[in-house]
Design a protein around this motif. Structure first.
Motif, PDB file in Angstrom:
ATOM      1  N   ASN A  28       0.825  -1.211   0.000  1.00 17.11           N
ATOM      2  CA  ASN A  28       0.000   0.000   0.000  1.00 17.11           C
ATOM      3  C   ASN A  28       0.862   1.266   0.000  1.00 17.11           C
ATOM      4  O   ASN A  28       0.708   2.151   0.852  1.00 17.11           O
ATOM      5  N   ASN A  63      -0.482  -3.903  -3.701  1.00 15.99           N
ATOM      6  CA  ASN A  63      -1.434  -2.793  -3.537  1.00 15.99           C
ATOM      7  C   ASN A  63      -0.747  -1.441  -3.705  1.00 15.99           C
ATOM      8  O   ASN A  63      -1.055  -0.479  -2.985  1.00 15.99           O
ATOM      9  N   ARG A  69      -6.927  -7.173   0.330  1.00 14.61           N
ATOM     10  CA  ARG A  69      -6.820  -6.909   1.764  1.00 14.61           C
ATOM     11  C   ARG A  69      -5.866  -7.871   2.461  1.00 14.61           C
ATOM     12  O   ARG A  69      -5.219  -7.500   3.454  1.00 14.61           O
ATOM     13  N   CYS A 125      -2.303  -6.592   3.255  1.00 15.11           N
ATOM     14  CA  CYS A 125      -2.079  -5.485   4.184  1.00 15.11           C
ATOM     15  C   CYS A 125      -2.196  -5.976   5.621  1.00 15.11           C
ATOM     16  O   CYS A 125      -3.267  -6.419   6.054  1.00 15.11           O
ATOM     17  N   ARG A 129      -3.286  -0.824   9.149  1.00 15.39           N
ATOM     18  CA  ARG A 129      -4.704  -0.610   8.858  1.00 15.39           C
ATOM     19  C   ARG A 129      -5.024   0.854   8.572  1.00 15.39           C
ATOM     20  O   ARG A 129      -5.873   1.171   7.736  1.00 15.39           O
ATOM     21  N   ARG A 182      -8.276   1.670   6.339  1.00 18.59           N
ATOM     22  CA  ARG A 182      -8.259   0.930   5.067  1.00 18.59           C
ATOM     23  C   ARG A 182      -9.312  -0.177   5.045  1.00 18.59           C
ATOM     24  O   ARG A 182      -9.749  -0.607   3.978  1.00 18.59           O
ATOM     25  N   PHE A 183      -9.700  -0.654   6.219  1.00 18.41           N
ATOM     26  CA  PHE A 183     -10.603  -1.800   6.294  1.00 18.41           C
ATOM     27  C   PHE A 183     -12.058  -1.385   6.519  1.00 18.41           C
ATOM     28  O   PHE A 183     -12.915  -2.226   6.790  1.00 18.41           O
ATOM     29  N   ILE A 219     -10.328  -2.927  -0.269  1.00 16.45           N
ATOM     30  CA  ILE A 219      -9.230  -2.051   0.146  1.00 16.45           C
ATOM     31  C   ILE A 219      -8.725  -1.285  -1.069  1.00 16.45           C
ATOM     32  O   ILE A 219      -8.672  -1.809  -2.188  1.00 16.45           O
ATOM     33  N   THR A 243      -6.223   6.073   1.683  1.00 15.64           N
ATOM     34  CA  THR A 243      -7.586   5.574   1.538  1.00 15.64           C
ATOM     35  C   THR A 243      -8.475   6.664   0.946  1.00 15.64           C
ATOM     36  O   THR A 243      -8.432   7.822   1.375  1.00 15.64           O
TER      37      THR A 243
END
Length: 472
Positions: free
Chosen positions: A325, A362, A435, A438, A443, A451-452, A457, A463
């Motif tokens: 991410n 990601n 997801r 990550c 998070r 993110r959740f 995601i 985000t």
């Protein structure tokens, strides 16, 4: 005939000169209605490092009358106890008399400041006035500055465990060195201001853990403006960079904002089996050459932004790489971009193979240049999984579930000097990540967004936050 013609031209030239000079009125006006006009009502120095001189500010004084004006007095009022100085018509001082401005003309006034140490941690606000007396009328231009005390580190070596704190900024000259086997900690909110060509060299171990509310800042020491409202903070090349030497392992950087340097953050290692660097919710932004270099290093990163460099955003010669991410973006402002966003070098200078392990998961790769220096990753050993790329392409064994020919729709507006790599509505990065890649520890992004929180995601460091629909 020729003599008469030349004589006629001479007469015409004299008449032209007389016609122009007759427009200039050399008489002085003494009317209280004929006063000065200024290009600004306030000269603001923003934050000034105490004990040092400042860059020069300037403004214009206009005489809009057709007759000459005599400014009987120009002086700094002295409310700040002598911290501001003037240069009027080429002469320095804090008080001037009988300054003349011709009709419909102007002169420059230059202002400098030198603030004494305040002996306190927080910036101190100083305010003064420049007073002008013309035809018995007093006019003022306000001058302001914030004075900030600093702790100066001049070619300093930290050879025992040390905490740098957020109480005052540190001003670094030369090289700040963390010695071999030594562990140094930067507390949340710590700020390091690097002078021209200054650097941080880590031979031991650095633990720099900021927070969302108190990030750690590494930047240049120019706190003024380049021009107008454009701050020096957007300029690259203001200082050298940060180097983690061979033998430096276990470094932890969280919520570190590093920007405006030449060579970025560089990590050198001889052992890919020992983690050199962990980055979490960090920003490495705006470097002349690159923001991140790794040589045979084990580097982990989650939720980080690597953005804007003149050559590569990230460059790796071998390495054990795990990036989750993260956003890799390049809209570099100060020159044509010379290389791709991500450069993977697979050979040493002697021609032997540089080994790679790991993946980018990601992650976004997007900007005004190509994403990678290689079209195929099978000879490299690096995987890109659920990544967003600008190029048109297709998945294979090493590009897995990627979003191709896509647009993250950043908030960035290069022409307006806005470099914001969050996601607009309609971004192709929304809910396209995996997801499972990550970890729970990553998070929340740098802005504290979860993110959740939604079923899918988002790809990248940030985000997506839905924007309200535009209304009339």
């Amino acid at each position: 005939m020729t003599k008469n013609f030349h004589f006629l031209l001479a007469i015409i030239g004299v008449l032209v000169v007389l016609s122009f000079t007759s427009c200039i009125d050399d008489e002085f006006t003494t009317s209280s209605g004929d006063i000065l006009t200024f290009s600004t009502d306030t000269v603001a120095f923003d934050t000034v490092i105490t004990g040092q001189g400042t860059p020069t500010k300037q403004f214009l004084i206009y005489n809009k009358s057709k007759k000459m004006l005599n400014i009987s007095s120009i002086r700094v009022a002295g409310e700040s106890e002598g911290h501001f100085f003037l240069n009027v018509d080429g002469v320095k001082g804090d008080e001037f008399h009988d300054i003349e401005i011709r009709g419909e003309d102007s002169i420059f006034v230059f202002v400098e400041s030198r603030l004494d140490p305040t002996n306190q941690d927080e910036p101190e606000f100083l305010k003064d006035h420049i007073e002008f007396v013309t035809n018995g009328v007093t006019q003022k231009v306000t001058v302001t500055a914030w004075g900030q005390d600093v702790i100066i580190l001049n070619d300093t070596t930290l050879s025992k465990p040390t905490h740098l704190t957020a109480a005052k900024p540190y001003l670094v000259y030369g090289t700040l060195t963390i010695d071999t086997l030594n562990n140094v900690t930067f507390d949340p909110g710590t700020t390091l201001l690097f002078h021209n060509k200054a650097a941080l060299l880590v031979k031991g171990t650095l633990t720099a853990k900021g927070t969302q509310d108190e990030p750690i800042t590494l930047r240049g020491d120019r706190l003024d403006h380049v021009v107008g409202e454009i701050n020096f903070d957007i300029m690259s090349g203001q200082w050298d960079g940060v180097y983690f030497n061979y033998g430096s392992y276990g470094n932890e950087l969280e919520f570190v904002n590093m920007r405006g340097n030449t060579y970025g953050l560089q990590v050198f290692s001889e052992d890919m089996g020992k983690r050199s660097m962990h980055l979490y919710n960090c920003v490495l932004h705006n470097a002349t050459y690159l923001t991140l270099l790794g040589v045979n290093a084990w580097i982990d990163a989650e939720g980080c932004e690597f953005s804007d460099a003149g050559v590569y955003v990230a460059d790796f010669l071998g390495g054990n790489l795990h990036f989750i991410n993260c956003t890799f973006a390049n809209y570099y402002l100060f020159s044509a971009i010379e290389g791709p966003i991500l450069n993977l070098e697979t050979e040493y200078d002697d021609g032997t193979k540089a080994p790679f392990l790991g993946s980018f998961d990601n992650c976004i790769f997007y900007g005004n240049t190509g994403e990678l220096n290689v079209n195929e990753l099978n000879d490299v050993g690096i995987y890109l999984r659920n990544c967003l790329l600008k190029s048109a392409g297709e998945d294979d064994e090493f590009f897995i579930n990627c979003t191709w020919d896509a647009d993250p729709k950043f908030y960035t507006e290069r022409e307006k000097y806005i470099f914001d790599y969050r996601l607009h509505n309609g971004s192709d990065a929304i809910a396209r990540g995996n997801r499972s890649y990550c970890p729970d520890a990553a998070r929340y992004d740098r802005y504290g967004m979860d993110r959740f929180a939604r079923e899918g995601i988002d790809i990248g460091a940030y985000t997506w936050v839905p924007e309200p629909e535009e209304t009339n």
